[in-house]
Design an enzyme around this catalytic site. Structure first.
Site, short mmCIF file in Angstrom:
data_model
loop_
_atom_site.label_atom_id
_atom_site.label_comp_id
_atom_site.label_asym_id
_atom_site.label_seq_id
_atom_site.Cartn_x
_atom_site.Cartn_y
_atom_site.Cartn_z
N LYS A 54 6.13 -6.36 10.78
CA LYS A 54 4.87 -6.77 10.13
C LYS A 54 4.27 -7.97 10.85
O LYS A 54 3.07 -8.02 11.11
CB LYS A 54 5.12 -7.10 8.64
CG LYS A 54 5.40 -5.86 7.79
CD LYS A 54 5.90 -6.20 6.39
CE LYS A 54 6.27 -4.93 5.63
NZ LYS A 54 6.86 -5.19 4.31
N GLN A 100 9.03 -9.69 0.41
CA GLN A 100 9.73 -8.52 0.94
C GLN A 100 10.77 -8.02 -0.06
O GLN A 100 11.58 -8.79 -0.55
CB GLN A 100 10.39 -8.89 2.29
CG GLN A 100 11.10 -7.72 2.96
CD GLN A 100 10.14 -6.59 3.35
OE1 GLN A 100 9.06 -6.83 3.86
NE2 GLN A 100 10.55 -5.36 3.10
N ASP A 123 0.31 -6.51 -1.19
CA ASP A 123 1.14 -5.31 -1.40
C ASP A 123 0.59 -4.46 -2.55
O ASP A 123 1.02 -3.33 -2.74
CB ASP A 123 2.59 -5.73 -1.74
CG ASP A 123 3.54 -5.47 -0.57
OD1 ASP A 123 3.17 -4.69 0.33
OD2 ASP A 123 4.64 -6.04 -0.57
#
Ligand code: NAD
Length: 296
Positions: A54, A100, A123
């Site tokens: 990422k 994460q 997200d």
């Protein structure tokens, strides 16, 4: 018949190319790049490698990013406090904040995710963003679901009026994807069925799918006899298995070699949905920066 390969890497590279221009424009206009802050708790190898890819992708398009690493022993309270401090920009500009997953087992994941302010939630996991998506007015769409829809649109796979079967009902992939494919407009208007661990006669349902998405996390869950000839098969699963020679290997949820002889199109693992998930994260980070700057 051998299925057309849905090349997620190539599509992600094209998306990155256009994002690079948009990021340049933003950076010129606001004299700073969009910025993403990632929280990585613990030292799971898979999580570490996702975070690395990422950050590398962000750098390729000109998005600044920082990874804040904390020990696996961090408590829920500590992680909530860290996310709140990031949101107060104590760790620099934070247009996008990403935690994460998975978090260590003892941590209340929902509490930590809920601490991410909805306008930085790249997200798309915050209940406000999930609610907006369910009402057909999406803001931050969960990256993997958005990536799957993008893959279908880019490949010219018609969704309107077709039957999409999604195996997996998680908040991260299955549920948001079902909402996207059932929503009005391009890449939507499908008739959607969600299957899960308690579904009876899974194969009888998947065989009806024009578009079959596997998002479970079980190698070879989808076998050739479960696929309608000519269907589009999208494999979201990522499973680490040990090959016959003892080396590690990444596979999806679909028995790729057998299913490619039946399907009309199929996404590989690796190189399918994974790169698109990352590309959609970059797009969401730019969107977050633009929303904060009042550009959207
Ligand atoms: P999850 O564990 O939260 O959900 C799995 C779902 O599969 C559940 O809804 C469960 O009901 C269903 N399921 C389990 N066993 C089943 C069975 N035998 N038959 C039918 N359904 C069954 O997982 P998740 O977070 O949604 O992730 C799913 C997979 O996708 C994992 O392999 C994960 O690593 C992968 N993933 C990939 C990406 C990507 O970018 N490619 C992103 C996120 C997740």
């Amino acid at each position: 018949m051998t299925a057309i390969l849905l090349d997620g890497r190539a599509l992600a590279a094209r998306i990155e190319g256009s994002l690079r221009n948009e990021v340049d424009t933003f950076t010129t206009m606001f004299r700073r790049p969009p910025r993403l802050v990632v929280v990585l708790a613990g030292d799971l190898a898979a999580s570490g490698s996702y975070v690395k890819s990422k950050a590398a992708a962000a750098a390729r398009v000109g998005i600044d990013s920082e990874v804040i690493r904390v020990p696996a022993t961090s408590t829920t309270e500590e992680l909530v406090a860290l996310v709140a401090a990031i949101a107060r920009e104590e760790h620099g500009v934070a247009d996008g904040i990403l935690v994460q997953l998975p978090l260590p087992e003892h941590v209340d994941t929902v509490a930590v995710l809920d601490a991410v302010p909805p306008d930085r939630d790249v997200d798309g996991f915050h209940p406000e963003n999930a609610g907006l998506l369910s009402q057909g007015r999406p803001r931050f769409v969960p990256c993997t679901a958005a990536g799957v829809q993008r893959m279908l649109i880019d490949a010219g796979i018609e969704t309107a009026g077709r039957h999409a079967v999604i195996v997996g009902r998680s908040d991260i992939v299955g549920k948001p994807l079902a909402l996207l494919l059932a929503s009005r407009g391009t890449g939507g208007d499908a008739t959607v069925t969600i299957c899960h661990s308690r579904s009876a006669n899974l194969a009888a349902i998947t065989r009806q799918a024009d578009i079959l998405v596997a998002a479970v996390g079980r190698p070879r869950l989808v076998t050739a006899d479960m696929v309608k000839p000519g269907a589009a098969v999208i494999d979201v699963g990522i499973n680490r298995i040990t090959g016959p020679d003892g080396s590690g290997k990444l596979v999806g949820d679909v028995d790729f070699e057998a299913v490619r002889e039946v399907a009309g199109s199929i996404s590989p693992v690796p190189g399918g949905v994974g790169p698109l998930t990352v590309a959609m994260l970059l797009a969401n980070t730019l969107l977050a920066a633009e929303l904060r700057a009042g550009r959207r």
